[in-house]
Design an enzyme around this catalytic site. Sequence first.
Site, mmCIF file in Angstrom:
data_model
loop_
_atom_site.group_PDB
_atom_site.id
_atom_site.type_symbol
_atom_site.label_atom_id
_atom_site.label_comp_id
_atom_site.label_asym_id
_atom_site.label_seq_id
_atom_site.Cartn_x
_atom_site.Cartn_y
_atom_site.Cartn_z
ATOM 1 N N SER A 152 0.855 -1.176 0.000
ATOM 2 C CA SER A 152 0.000 0.000 0.000
ATOM 3 C C SER A 152 0.894 1.230 0.000
ATOM 4 C CB SER A 152 -0.912 0.004 1.233
ATOM 5 O OG SER A 152 -1.611 1.228 1.346
ATOM 6 N N ARG A 153 0.330 2.375 -0.285
ATOM 7 C CA ARG A 153 1.082 3.621 -0.152
ATOM 8 C C ARG A 153 1.223 4.023 1.311
ATOM 9 N NH1 ARG A 153 -1.669 6.858 -5.265
ATOM 10 N NH2 ARG A 153 -0.066 6.320 -6.804
ATOM 11 N N LYS B 28 -10.677 -4.246 -13.275
ATOM 12 C CA LYS B 28 -11.342 -3.526 -14.344
ATOM 13 C C LYS B 28 -11.878 -2.190 -13.826
ATOM 14 C CE LYS B 28 -14.112 -6.893 -13.366
ATOM 15 N NZ LYS B 28 -14.130 -6.731 -11.895
ATOM 16 N N ASP C 172 -16.565 2.501 -14.127
ATOM 17 C CA ASP C 172 -16.844 1.681 -12.953
ATOM 18 C C ASP C 172 -17.931 0.654 -13.213
ATOM 19 O OD1 ASP C 172 -16.086 1.891 -9.829
ATOM 20 O OD2 ASP C 172 -15.323 3.632 -10.888
ATOM 21 N N HIS D 183 -4.180 2.057 -12.362
ATOM 22 C CA HIS D 183 -3.863 0.731 -12.892
ATOM 23 C C HIS D 183 -2.609 0.741 -13.760
ATOM 24 C CE1 HIS D 183 -8.196 -1.067 -12.406
ATOM 25 N NE2 HIS D 183 -7.581 -0.847 -11.267
#
Length: 336
Positions: A39-40, A100, A181, A82
């Site tokens: 994770s960041r 996706k 989305d 992504h």
Amino acid sequence: MGQDTPKIRWGILATGGIAATFTEALLTLPDAEVVAVGSRSTAAAKEFAGRYGIPRAYGSWAELAADDGVDVVYVATPHSAHRAAAGLCLAAGRAVLCEKAFTLNEREARELVDLARGRDLFLMEAMWTYCNPLVRHMATMIADGVIGQVRTVSAHFGFAADFAPAHRMRDPEQGGGALLDLGVYPVSFAHLLLGEPDAVQAWAHLTPEGVDETTGMVLGWDSGAVATLSCSFVSDLGAPAAISGSAGRIEIADGFFHAEAFTVHRPGHEPLTVRLADVHQDHDRGTMRHEAAEVMRALRAGETESPLVPLDGSLAVMRTLDRVRERIGVGYAADR
């Protein structure tokens, strides 16, 4: 899987809701092992790792990508990240399953595909619909002529939400809007049945920020087939779908992208309902299990892409989404 077959070791990139859902699915698969999360935020990675018993937690994507103990990384960031996240993992030599919509546009998707193919690495878009055994069975029945030649496809996906202006769904910088989305599902469904369309028309209502909150699409093929599709985050459309052919029709009442049943209607025949339990024994654990299983099957077979979710198909879907966005006037910084 035999007792001596090594497990596929997964890394999870990002720690949001979809990452949690996928990790929970992986933990039910005997041939999968979740070994790392990145994770960041170090705190977020450690919390996620503690929740699921994951041995290694990294406070950066790069550290996860560099972990030689990871066979494949599941990229679960918002789609605006992504390209960066999946690209980082591929450049480090990791196989990737990327959520996706694949990327923000076809150019970014092409960059990922070229990177994976240039390094002989596995890459797959996480289009779980294509891995659903019931959807695959339905597509086979259609190809075998159960409803004749496909003439029309109808698919819709929407819900009514009240997203604040700062929410990512309304933020153009994060690829906001209903299309990427939600609309990616009906568009991908139409592609599965008919391939890439020859013509694209679309209309949308935009938010004040300039992203689509509701979009309607009409896709056309030179064969004469037509798809009518829609998506919305301000209207409760549900997720029904129907395929009509020259000799009958198939209806999915709801949840077409993770279908559990469909009904075939043909003149002179009683309606035939086919359920997931009828075609596959693993019917009670959710579609993400099938998606993960396909990735692991392909990795063990030494394949660099899945025949169920081919990369050229993912690129074609992104081209169609780009054409829709051009029609409705929605652009992102990544387009420039």
